[in-house]
Design a protein around this motif. Sequence first.
Motif, PDB file in Angstrom:
ATOM      1  N   ALA A 167       0.822  -1.214   0.000  1.00  0.00           N
ATOM      2  CA  ALA A 167       0.000   0.000   0.000  1.00  0.00           C
ATOM      3  C   ALA A 167       0.855   1.262   0.000  1.00  0.00           C
ATOM      4  N   TRP A 168       2.040   1.188   0.582  1.00  0.00           N
ATOM      5  CA  TRP A 168       2.909   2.354   0.712  1.00  0.00           C
ATOM      6  C   TRP A 168       4.068   2.353  -0.279  1.00  0.00           C
ATOM      7  N   ARG A 169       4.110   1.432  -1.220  1.00  0.00           N
ATOM      8  CA  ARG A 169       5.326   1.291  -2.025  1.00  0.00           C
ATOM      9  C   ARG A 169       5.591   2.465  -2.960  1.00  0.00           C
ATOM     10  N   ASP A 170       4.604   3.251  -3.278  1.00  0.00           N
ATOM     11  CA  ASP A 170       4.828   4.450  -4.087  1.00  0.00           C
ATOM     12  C   ASP A 170       4.921   5.708  -3.229  1.00  0.00           C
ATOM     13  N   ARG A 171       4.990   5.504  -1.913  1.00  0.00           N
ATOM     14  CA  ARG A 171       5.031   6.644  -0.990  1.00  0.00           C
ATOM     15  C   ARG A 171       6.188   6.536   0.003  1.00  0.00           C
ATOM     16  N   GLY A 172       7.259   5.882  -0.415  1.00  0.00           N
ATOM     17  CA  GLY A 172       8.459   5.852   0.410  1.00  0.00           C
ATOM     18  C   GLY A 172       8.869   4.492   0.933  1.00  0.00           C
ATOM     19  N   VAL A 173       8.040   3.458   0.728  1.00  0.00           N
ATOM     20  CA  VAL A 173       8.388   2.110   1.192  1.00  0.00           C
ATOM     21  C   VAL A 173       8.923   1.310   0.011  1.00  0.00           C
ATOM     22  N   ALA A 174      10.120   0.760   0.175  1.00  0.00           N
ATOM     23  CA  ALA A 174      10.770   0.041  -0.916  1.00  0.00           C
ATOM     24  C   ALA A 174      10.526  -1.458  -0.876  1.00  0.00           C
ATOM     25  N   GLY A 175      10.194  -1.999   0.311  1.00  0.00           N
ATOM     26  CA  GLY A 175      10.043  -3.440   0.372  1.00  0.00           C
ATOM     27  C   GLY A 175       9.694  -3.941   1.758  1.00  0.00           C
ATOM     28  N   PHE A 176       9.867  -5.248   1.950  1.00  0.00           N
ATOM     29  CA  PHE A 176       9.397  -5.984   3.127  1.00  0.00           C
ATOM     30  C   PHE A 176      10.535  -6.849   3.653  1.00  0.00           C
ATOM     31  N   ASP A 177      10.416  -7.204   4.924  1.00  0.00           N
ATOM     32  CA  ASP A 177      11.452  -7.989   5.595  1.00  0.00           C
ATOM     33  C   ASP A 177      10.809  -8.760   6.741  1.00  0.00           C
ATOM     34  N   ILE A 178      11.417  -9.856   7.157  1.00  0.00           N
ATOM     35  CA  ILE A 178      11.066 -10.457   8.444  1.00  0.00           C
ATOM     36  C   ILE A 178      12.330 -10.508   9.293  1.00  0.00           C
ATOM     37  N   ALA A 179      12.163 -10.314  10.601  1.00  0.00           N
ATOM     38  CA  ALA A 179      13.306 -10.262  11.511  1.00  0.00           C
ATOM     39  C   ALA A 179      12.935 -10.896  12.840  1.00  0.00           C
ATOM     40  N   GLY A 180      13.931 -11.033  13.709  1.00  0.00           N
ATOM     41  CA  GLY A 180      13.728 -11.670  15.001  1.00  0.00           C
ATOM     42  C   GLY A 180      14.522 -12.956  15.080  1.00  0.00           C
ATOM     43  N   ALA A 181      14.434 -13.627  16.193  1.00  0.00           N
ATOM     44  CA  ALA A 181      15.193 -14.856  16.399  1.00  0.00           C
ATOM     45  C   ALA A 181      14.864 -15.891  15.331  1.00  0.00           C
ATOM     46  N   GLU A 182      15.913 -16.445  14.698  1.00  0.00           N
ATOM     47  CA  GLU A 182      15.706 -17.417  13.619  1.00  0.00           C
ATOM     48  C   GLU A 182      15.316 -18.805  14.138  1.00  0.00           C
ATOM     49  N   ALA A 183      16.002 -19.263  15.180  1.00  0.00           N
ATOM     50  CA  ALA A 183      15.798 -20.619  15.665  1.00  0.00           C
ATOM     51  C   ALA A 183      14.349 -20.813  16.109  1.00  0.00           C
ATOM     52  N   GLY A 184      13.705 -21.800  15.545  1.00  0.00           N
ATOM     53  CA  GLY A 184      12.323 -22.103  15.899  1.00  0.00           C
ATOM     54  C   GLY A 184      11.284 -21.308  15.138  1.00  0.00           C
ATOM     55  N   PHE A 185      11.727 -20.329  14.346  1.00  0.00           N
ATOM     56  CA  PHE A 185      10.790 -19.499  13.595  1.00  0.00           C
ATOM     57  C   PHE A 185      11.248 -19.396  12.139  1.00  0.00           C
ATOM     58  N   PRO A 186      11.149 -20.498  11.395  1.00  0.00           N
ATOM     59  CA  PRO A 186      11.634 -20.512  10.009  1.00  0.00           C
ATOM     60  C   PRO A 186      10.829 -19.563   9.125  1.00  0.00           C
ATOM     61  N   PRO A 187      11.433 -19.075   8.059  1.00  0.00           N
ATOM     62  CA  PRO A 187      10.729 -18.142   7.176  1.00  0.00           C
ATOM     63  C   PRO A 187       9.487 -18.744   6.534  1.00  0.00           C
ATOM     64  N   THR A 188       9.435 -20.054   6.422  1.00  0.00           N
ATOM     65  CA  THR A 188       8.268 -20.683   5.794  1.00  0.00           C
ATOM     66  C   THR A 188       6.993 -20.499   6.621  1.00  0.00           C
ATOM     67  N   ARG A 189       7.109 -20.096   7.879  1.00  0.00           N
ATOM     68  CA  ARG A 189       5.907 -19.785   8.671  1.00  0.00           C
ATOM     69  C   ARG A 189       5.142 -18.614   8.056  1.00  0.00           C
ATOM     70  N   HIS A 190       5.822 -17.830   7.227  1.00  0.00           N
ATOM     71  CA  HIS A 190       5.227 -16.625   6.649  1.00  0.00           C
ATOM     72  C   HIS A 190       5.091 -16.747   5.132  1.00  0.00           C
ATOM     73  N   LEU A 191       4.952 -17.993   4.675  1.00  0.00           N
ATOM     74  CA  LEU A 191       4.937 -18.255   3.240  1.00  0.00           C
ATOM     75  C   LEU A 191       3.804 -17.522   2.530  1.00  0.00           C
ATOM     76  N   ASP A 192       2.659 -17.400   3.181  1.00  0.00           N
ATOM     77  CA  ASP A 192       1.532 -16.721   2.529  1.00  0.00           C
ATOM     78  C   ASP A 192       1.869 -15.264   2.239  1.00  0.00           C
ATOM     79  N   ALA A 193       2.599 -14.621   3.140  1.00  0.00           N
ATOM     80  CA  ALA A 193       2.985 -13.222   2.920  1.00  0.00           C
ATOM     81  C   ALA A 193       3.956 -13.107   1.746  1.00  0.00           C
TER      82      ALA A 193
END
Length: 364
Positions: A167-193
Amino acid sequence: MAGNPLDADVVRRAPKVLLHDHLDGGLRPATVAELAAEIGHKLPVADPADLGRWFREAADSGSLVRYLETFDHTVAVMQHASALTRVARECVEDLAADGVVYAEVRWAPEQHLQQGLTLDEAVAAVQQGFEEGVAAAGNGQRIVVRQLLTAMRHQARSMEIAELAVAWRDRGVAGFDIAGAEAGFPPTRHLDAFEYLQRENAHFTIHAGEAFGLPSIWQAIQWCGADRLGHGVRIIDDITIDADGTAELGRLAQYVRDKRIPLEMAPFSNLQTGAAASIAEHPLGLLTQLRFRVTVNTDNRLMSDTSMTKEMVALSEAFGYDLDDLRWFTINAMKSAFLPFEERLALIDGVIKPGYASPVGETT
């Protein structure tokens, strides 16, 4: 890559590109103290100089989990629009003073709603601060700054934040990220996003391969489709050095290099979290030698007491890098930015290449 270590003033004048910097990890100690006093938040120490040392020492534990605990205080003082705007403005001013000409600064809007802000209001407040900072930089210190919106990998709001980024990508937002402790929280938990972002032709990076190994990197790339890897230090685990000094790349490392997947490396931060033993032993040295798409970043300037200048000077001291090498890192980063191609090219040809012309930073 050889030569005498570069002078800090020379490096500071050289144009730099920063892809991995956390807004809540880059506050000025004095700002933390002032904002905490305004809202009655108790800090470990009150004096700004002592507070700066506390952040660095608390983060210097070798544990990513302990390192992340230092953010309790910075996030606490960033719960009002005025505070977000101030922090964002000062961030841009500090980066411009350090010679940064392009920056993507990431932060997690979901962590800044405790005093009633909506997600949109929080993003708007940061954007206002960035725009004020760009205007205030002045003195010929051109800088372009974009937001990266982060979702916390241990929470369940990644789709909501991904939609916010679009929604904000033409108003100053370039992209998306996930962060926080990696162990136990694999990126595939957010596959839908991530699948949603791909359908929307949106850019995203994923923290992977910092405190966890090759499976985290593999999932980030092959399951989630990450454009870049936040840190990616542990890709070194898929590289073997033979007795004759020849590097043998495993299939994942070969893929990362072949596909020119950018590695957002932050040497001082990686030391603090235990991802590297010293600057001289940092995997960046070998990965640069093997011509991976290596970029140099600060991660959290407050916690690591660092800047792009400090990072690059330390690399010059450890590996003998000269200005040509720093130019290579900088162009790597600019090529990898979440910015339209023509805008990236304009910065490379119009700002970065001339800025590294000899002698660097000479004024006329």
